[in-house]
Write an enzyme that holds these catalytic residues in place. Structure first.
Site, PDB file in Angstrom:
ATOM      1  N   LEU A  24      42.498  39.417  13.505  1.00 11.92           N
ATOM      2  CA  LEU A  24      41.142  38.880  13.656  1.00 11.92           C
ATOM      3  C   LEU A  24      41.143  37.661  14.574  1.00 11.92           C
ATOM      4  O   LEU A  24      40.259  37.522  15.432  1.00 11.92           O
ATOM      5  CB  LEU A  24      40.551  38.528  12.293  1.00 11.92           C
ATOM      6  CG  LEU A  24      39.110  38.007  12.339  1.00 11.92           C
ATOM      7  CD1 LEU A  24      38.159  39.062  12.906  1.00 11.92           C
ATOM      8  CD2 LEU A  24      38.641  37.564  10.954  1.00 11.92           C
ATOM      9  N   ARG A 531      41.756  29.359  13.560  1.00 13.05           N
ATOM     10  CA  ARG A 531      42.928  28.484  13.462  1.00 13.05           C
ATOM     11  C   ARG A 531      43.756  28.873  12.240  1.00 13.05           C
ATOM     12  O   ARG A 531      43.251  28.870  11.113  1.00 13.05           O
ATOM     13  CB  ARG A 531      42.482  27.028  13.359  1.00 13.05           C
ATOM     14  CG  ARG A 531      43.594  26.042  13.081  1.00 13.05           C
ATOM     15  CD  ARG A 531      44.453  25.800  14.281  1.00 13.05           C
ATOM     16  NE  ARG A 531      45.342  24.673  14.051  1.00 13.05           N
ATOM     17  CZ  ARG A 531      46.607  24.621  14.439  1.00 13.05           C
ATOM     18  NH1 ARG A 531      47.126  25.653  15.080  1.00 13.05           N
ATOM     19  NH2 ARG A 531      47.349  23.566  14.222  1.00 13.05           N
ATOM     20  N   GLU A 621      42.427  15.613   0.946  1.00 14.44           N
ATOM     21  CA  GLU A 621      42.465  17.031   0.575  1.00 14.44           C
ATOM     22  C   GLU A 621      43.008  17.284  -0.829  1.00 14.44           C
ATOM     23  O   GLU A 621      42.503  18.136  -1.553  1.00 14.44           O
ATOM     24  CB  GLU A 621      43.333  17.755   1.601  1.00 14.44           C
ATOM     25  CG  GLU A 621      43.545  19.211   1.369  1.00 14.44           C
ATOM     26  CD  GLU A 621      44.393  19.775   2.479  1.00 14.44           C
ATOM     27  OE1 GLU A 621      45.370  20.454   2.184  1.00 14.44           O
ATOM     28  OE2 GLU A 621      44.064  19.519   3.655  1.00 14.44           O
ATOM     29  N   HIS A 657      46.585   8.499  10.655  1.00 11.66           N
ATOM     30  CA  HIS A 657      45.439   9.284  11.111  1.00 11.66           C
ATOM     31  C   HIS A 657      44.933  10.147   9.980  1.00 11.66           C
ATOM     32  O   HIS A 657      45.718  10.759   9.242  1.00 11.66           O
ATOM     33  CB  HIS A 657      45.827  10.178  12.291  1.00 11.66           C
ATOM     34  CG  HIS A 657      44.770  11.186  12.642  1.00 11.66           C
ATOM     35  ND1 HIS A 657      43.546  10.808  13.134  1.00 11.66           N
ATOM     36  CD2 HIS A 657      44.742  12.537  12.537  1.00 11.66           C
ATOM     37  CE1 HIS A 657      42.808  11.885  13.323  1.00 11.66           C
ATOM     38  NE2 HIS A 657      43.501  12.948  12.958  1.00 11.66           N
ATOM     39  N   CYS A 659      41.584  13.017   8.940  1.00 14.53           N
ATOM     40  CA  CYS A 659      40.511  13.798   9.560  1.00 14.53           C
ATOM     41  C   CYS A 659      39.826  14.712   8.560  1.00 14.53           C
ATOM     42  O   CYS A 659      40.406  15.106   7.556  1.00 14.53           O
ATOM     43  CB  CYS A 659      41.036  14.633  10.724  1.00 14.53           C
ATOM     44  SG  CYS A 659      42.301  15.842  10.314  1.00 14.53           S
ATOM     45  N   GLU A 681      38.512  10.827  11.948  1.00 11.44           N
ATOM     46  CA  GLU A 681      37.500  11.734  12.500  1.00 11.44           C
ATOM     47  C   GLU A 681      36.127  11.107  12.369  1.00 11.44           C
ATOM     48  O   GLU A 681      35.753  10.624  11.310  1.00 11.44           O
ATOM     49  CB  GLU A 681      37.538  13.059  11.749  1.00 11.44           C
ATOM     50  CG  GLU A 681      36.450  14.032  12.162  1.00 11.44           C
ATOM     51  CD  GLU A 681      35.131  13.824  11.441  1.00 11.44           C
ATOM     52  OE1 GLU A 681      34.087  14.015  12.093  1.00 11.44           O
ATOM     53  OE2 GLU A 681      35.144  13.470  10.260  1.00 11.44           O
ATOM     54  N   HIS A 710      37.674  19.872  17.876  1.00 17.45           N
ATOM     55  CA  HIS A 710      37.598  21.177  17.235  1.00 17.45           C
ATOM     56  C   HIS A 710      36.526  22.069  17.873  1.00 17.45           C
ATOM     57  O   HIS A 710      36.256  23.163  17.388  1.00 17.45           O
ATOM     58  CB  HIS A 710      37.322  21.022  15.735  1.00 17.45           C
ATOM     59  CG  HIS A 710      38.487  20.433  14.995  1.00 17.45           C
ATOM     60  ND1 HIS A 710      38.663  19.081  14.884  1.00 17.45           N
ATOM     61  CD2 HIS A 710      39.540  21.009  14.375  1.00 17.45           C
ATOM     62  CE1 HIS A 710      39.779  18.844  14.196  1.00 17.45           C
ATOM     63  NE2 HIS A 710      40.323  19.997  13.883  1.00 17.45           N
ATOM     64  N   CYS A 742      41.181  14.064  16.687  1.00 15.66           N
ATOM     65  CA  CYS A 742      42.392  14.692  16.177  1.00 15.66           C
ATOM     66  C   CYS A 742      43.288  15.038  17.360  1.00 15.66           C
ATOM     67  O   CYS A 742      42.981  14.708  18.509  1.00 15.66           O
ATOM     68  CB  CYS A 742      42.016  15.937  15.362  1.00 15.66           C
ATOM     69  SG  CYS A 742      43.274  16.459  14.174  1.00 15.66           S
TER      70      CYS A 742
END
Length: 775
Positions: A24, A531, A621, A657, A659, A681, A710, A742
């Site tokens: 895909l 990605r 995250e 960093h 993001c 970001e 992005h 980024c």
């Protein structure tokens, strides 16, 4: 409602959708590049969907509706926006004469265009998947603008397979949305629930007409503590499933609640007229007998197999849990805790891993088999006892395997003291760094990586195949590093990077050079859109056998008199973007990785590198979804970063960093990292973060991004200048750095050079204005 098809005894909540060999990804990117048309892309997508359905049937998910219809061209939240007409006004030109959004328009929402910024993108709960943030306002005209979900169900049915259509549920869709540009201050997207529900009802009717027996409505936002009055949230859930369950024509409804315990909303859904409720019983505890009794008449779909990590399930423990549930719930089915979109397809394809390590693992296909086995255990435990015993034996063998526990590593972590986690005061460091670096106001830099050209990737592939000697490969990488350094000199950057051409991935590169890790050959998972990443497997105690980045950084520094950043990936991100061992606390593993990075920083300093960036884009995250669990996480995650960096001299400038996160939620933790400079970001979210920085009083260097990497669009010089002017209005210019959002690895050189030139020229304009104001 359609015929009362029972819920399948075994099912997955979702399955990887990128294709076993990233078919895909390749098809979508060929479509974007104009090398193929929409018909070719649709044909590839159909092959993937039907191939997935047949594969899952072969693995034992043979009952009607056992195969989840979770395919997406880009993102499941964007899919709902496309189905219900939630297209922001600035994209109104993308709709056709019937108000529908074609594939070109769909992808423009995701990626933007020359003149249109795309939808914002952020993390999907506590995973490394990114979703696109819908923009909802009073002006949003909800209507059924796509029937793709119906078409995909009919496609599978024509092939003899009854799938289970999937949609993000209405409450989660609105809770994940942000107010549109046209919305008044204080507007809450959830206030549009009554207008959205009829579109869901209409879509359910279309699915029923097509013959769907079940539909899955995914409500992961219900396991998160929302910044919303609890009674209002309960009322929204109650109203939603009152309306949807009362639809005159609909499939049976499964509500899934992955990524944690459902908590206080369990009674609300139990009392509704839905037909099945999925609970994440891998992360969440088994509800009480009284709570389970309230599910009378519904099927409990027990998520006892971890869909988020790759370790083999303890089948005996899961079978015992299911037997306990069976005593309280007459209708019980087995599933995964989350969609398996977060894991690779098939461990059997990883022939380069040791047989021992492979035996410990379960990818998506193996999880399907585990679910089917546990469903059989519910019916006849003796029939699958051999499979349960085998899993128990493998898990036991893992605990005593060589490398899982190393005495020297554990002795070092046990000897740590508070002094190992602290640097000198920032004022002392700042003075030393000012003297060492002599940077101008608003210093410019990039985040680290530069575009990975086809020549770079080909060189790496040839080296891996043995077609290049080590010396030949090294020279090709040095040639690329010189090209990147020369380009930055030409553009006028102040702090340079070497571009990371030698790195296949910001985590895998380190995993390949640290003991305790292994890497896969085909273990791709989707991060966002097209990605994909290959998370490494962290299975044992971590050590650094030799320096990893020093020679490359030292060479790059020899090419310029300007400061050159050494580039490392931080301990939390290495954990977050790997499949991490589950046999000890994450904080313990993080400290092992941090000590390896601490040694690398010392070697970089010894090589003359004065600026070192330790990236932690995944800090937000891993933040637990329940607030009660967050302080402990923030404590060990922040401390692991400090452990990695606290050995640096005062004159060494430590950058980090971050993001694609809601930074306001963890601003104290970001401050606690004690980095000298933090890049964040900000371009895609239009510099929203500066309000959090200003209200917090953030006192060290900070680089809110001014170039959204992005998206393929090139930001105009004026656009960059306006973003930078917004930052200067909220954060003292003395603290500000100028950088992209980024790394640039996924971009092409033509767009990158033009964007970076605009960044530098815009910075010069704002610097000049600051000087003029000072006069």
């Amino acid at each position: 409602m359609t015929a009362q098809t029972p819920f399948p005894s075994a099912s997955l909540l979702g399955y990887p959708r990128i294709g076993r060999r990233r078919e895909l990804k390749k098809a979508v990117e060929a479509f974007w590049a104009g090398r193929t048309d929409a018909a070719a892309l649709e044909a590839t997508a159909r092959e993937i969907r039907l191939g997935t359905a047949r594969r899952l049937q072969d693995l034992g998910l043979t009952e009607p509706a056992a195969v989840p219809g979770t395919f997406s061209y880009y993102d499941q939240v964007l899919d709902v926006a496309a189905h219900v007409g939630a297209v922001p006004a600035r994209f109104g030109n993308l709709l056709d004469g019937e108000g529908r959004l074609g594939l070109d328009g769909y992808f423009t929402l995701a990626r933007g265009s020359k003149d249109q910024q795309p939808l914002e993108m952020t993390k999907w709960f506590d995973t490394n998947y990114h979703y696109l943030v819908p923009e909802i306002g009073p002006e949003t005209d909800f209507s059924l603008t796509s029937e793709r979900i119906v078409e995909e169900f009919s496609e599978a049915r024509s092939a003899g397979i009854e799938t289970r259509p999937y949609l993000v549920g209405p409450v989660t869709f609105l809770l994940l949305s942000k107010p549109s540009d046209e919305a008044p201050a204080g507007f809450e997207p959830l206030s549009r629930l009554e207008d959205l529900l009829p579109v869901y009802v209409e879509l359910l009717g279309k699915l029923a007409e097509a013959g769907a027996g079940w539909v899955q409505l995914d409500e992961p936002a219900l396991v998160v503590e929302q910044d919303l009055d609890a009674a209002a949230l309960q009322a929204a859930v109650e109203r939603s499933y009152q309306v949807l369950a009362a639809a005159g024509s609909r499939p049976r409804i499964l509500v899934s609640t992955p990524y944690g315990a459902l908590g206080d909303l369990l009674p609300t859904l139990a009392a509704s007229s839905i037909d099945a409720l999925h609970l994440d019983l891998f992360k969440g505890a088994v509800p009480s007998a009284d709570q389970l009794a309230a599910l009378e008449g519904k099927t409990l779909v027990a998520g006892v197999v971890d869909g988020h990590n790759i370790w083999r399930n303890d089948l005996q423990a899961s079978a015992n849990k299911l037997a306990e549930l069976r005593r309280s719930v007459p209708s019980l089915a087995v599933s995964t805790s989350t969609s398996t979109q977060h894991v690779p397809h098939d461990v059997d394809e990883e022939t380069k891993l040791s047989e021992q390590l492979r035996s410990w693992l379960a990818f998506a296909d193996q999880k399907a088999v585990e679910v089917a086995t546990l469903a059989k255990a519910l019916q006849d435990p003796a029939a699958v006892q051999a499979e349960l015993d085998k899993a128990s034996a493998v898990i036991a063998s893992r605990a005593s395997a060589a490398g899982v526990r190393r005495a020297e590593v554990r002795e070092r972590t046990a000897a740590l003291t508070a002094a190992d986690f602290a640097r000198e005061d920032f004022a002392v460091r700042q003075a030393a760094q000012d003297a060492a670096l002599a940077l101008p106001p608003l210093p410019t830099t990039t985040i680290g990586s530069f575009p990975q050209t086809s020549d770079v990737r080909l060189a790496r592939a040839r080296a891996n195949r043995g077609e290049l000697t080590a010396a030949q490969y090294e020279q090709l990488m040095k040639d690329e590093i010189k090209r990147v350094v020369d380009l930055q000199e030409e553009l006028g950057f102040d702090v340079l990077v070497h571009g990371e051409p030698e790195r296949n991935d910001m985590v895998q590169y380190f995993a390949e050079n640290l003991d305790g890790f292994d890497v896969t050959e085909h273990g791709w998972v989707q991060s966002y859109g097209s990605r994909c990443t290959r998370p490494s497997i962290l299975w044992g105690d971590v050590t650094r056998p030799a320096p990893i980045t020093v020679a490359w950084a030292e060479y790059a520094q020899s090419l310029t008199s300007k400061p050159l950043k050494g580039m490392l990936t931080g301990p939390v991100t290495i954990l977050a973007w790997s499949f991490v061992r589950d046999d000890q606390p994450l904080g313990e593993t993080a400290n092992q990785v941090a000590l390896a990075l601490r040694d690398e920083i010392a070697d970089l300093e010894a090589a003359g590198i004065k600026v070192i960036q330790v990236d932690e884009p995944a800090l937000r995250e891993l933040l637990p979804l329940r607030k009660a669990d967050q302080p402990a996480y923030l404590d060990w995650s922040v401390n692991s970063f400090r452990l990695a960096t606290a050995g640096a001299a005062s004159g060494t400038q430590i950058h980090t960093h971050l993001c694609y996160s809601e930074f306001g939620a963890i601003i104290d933790a970001i401050d606690g990292l004690d980095a000298d400079v933090t890049s964040i970001e900000a371009a895609r979210s239009r510099m929203e973060v500066v309000n959090d920085l200003e209200s917090h009083g953030f006192g060290r260097g900070v680089g809110p991004g001014v170039y959204d990497i992005h998206s393929p669009r090139v930001p105009a010089q004026r656009e960059v200048r306006e973003l930078l002017e917004t930052a200067v209005a909220h954060v003292p210019a003395r603290q500000l750095w100028v950088n992209p959002d980024c790394g640039l690895k996924t971009r092409g050189y033509e767009e990158t050079v033009e964007s970076l030139r605009n960044l530098v020229e815009a910075t010069k304009e704002v610097r000049a204005a600051l000087v003029a104001d000072a006069r």
